[in-house]
Enzyme design. Structure first.
Site, PDB file in Angstrom:
ATOM      1  N   VAL A 142      -0.677 -50.276 -44.109  1.00  0.00           N
ATOM      2  CA  VAL A 142      -0.005 -50.196 -42.816  1.00  0.00           C
ATOM      3  C   VAL A 142      -0.525 -48.957 -42.097  1.00  0.00           C
ATOM      4  CG1 VAL A 142       2.089 -51.446 -43.502  1.00  0.00           C
ATOM      5  CG2 VAL A 142       1.976 -48.962 -43.816  1.00  0.00           C
ATOM      6  N   SER A 143      -0.294 -48.908 -40.789  1.00  0.00           N
ATOM      7  CA  SER A 143      -0.858 -47.829 -39.976  1.00  0.00           C
ATOM      8  C   SER A 143      -0.076 -46.527 -40.017  1.00  0.00           C
ATOM      9  CB  SER A 143      -0.982 -48.291 -38.524  1.00  0.00           C
ATOM     10  OG  SER A 143      -1.883 -49.369 -38.449  1.00  0.00           O
ATOM     11  N   SER A 144       1.250 -46.613 -40.211  1.00  0.00           N
ATOM     12  CA  SER A 144       2.040 -45.379 -40.134  1.00  0.00           C
ATOM     13  C   SER A 144       3.218 -45.406 -41.106  1.00  0.00           C
ATOM     14  CB  SER A 144       2.570 -45.172 -38.716  1.00  0.00           C
ATOM     15  OG  SER A 144       3.508 -46.182 -38.415  1.00  0.00           O
ATOM     16  N   GLN A 200       6.164 -47.801 -40.874  1.00  0.00           N
ATOM     17  CA  GLN A 200       5.974 -49.189 -41.300  1.00  0.00           C
ATOM     18  C   GLN A 200       6.058 -49.357 -42.816  1.00  0.00           C
ATOM     19  OE1 GLN A 200       2.110 -49.487 -39.355  1.00  0.00           O
ATOM     20  NE2 GLN A 200       2.955 -51.100 -38.039  1.00  0.00           N
TER      21      GLN A 200
END
Length: 119
Positions: A62-64, A67
């Site tokens: 996931v990006s961050s 999340q």
């Protein structure tokens, strides 16, 4: 006697790789009157000592940090849908960031095959 598909599953190889092993003499098929191949179990077991079974690695990202719940859901989904796997690797970071720890670990686990250019 095993069918080619069963041999491929046991060894963790593709059918094309099995054909290559036959061509190189690593394993000898029994050719039926119909022309189909069958393999002796003892030959496959001998070859299992030589051929390393491929590892199945599940990778989720996931990006961050916001999340993280999505990451947990991704891993759960992968584990439910992949019958057999050896390891789960996760990452939190942009897909454009090629220095993610999990991604680099995954790359280090991949065997390198050098191929000659055609021509």
């Amino acid at each position: 006697m095993l069918k080619p598909k069963e041999v491929c599953q046991k060894l963790g190889i593709s059918y094309r790789t099995l054909q290559s092993y036959v061509k190189k003499g690593y394993i000898q098929p029994v050719i039926l009157q119909s022309g189909k191949w069958r393999f002796r179990e003892e030959d496959v077991e001998r070859l299992m000592g030589i051929v390393r079974k491929r590892k199945v690695i599940l990778y989720a990202r996931v990006s961050s940090n916001t999340q993280k719940d999505d990451l947990v859901n991704q891993v759960k989904y992968l584990e439910e849908n992949v019958k057999e796997y050896d390891q789960v690797i996760t990452d939190v970071g942009s897909g454009l960031n090629v220095k993610r720890k999990g991604f680099l670990k995954l790359l280090r686990m991949c065997p390198v095959t050098l191929m000659k250019p055609k021509g």
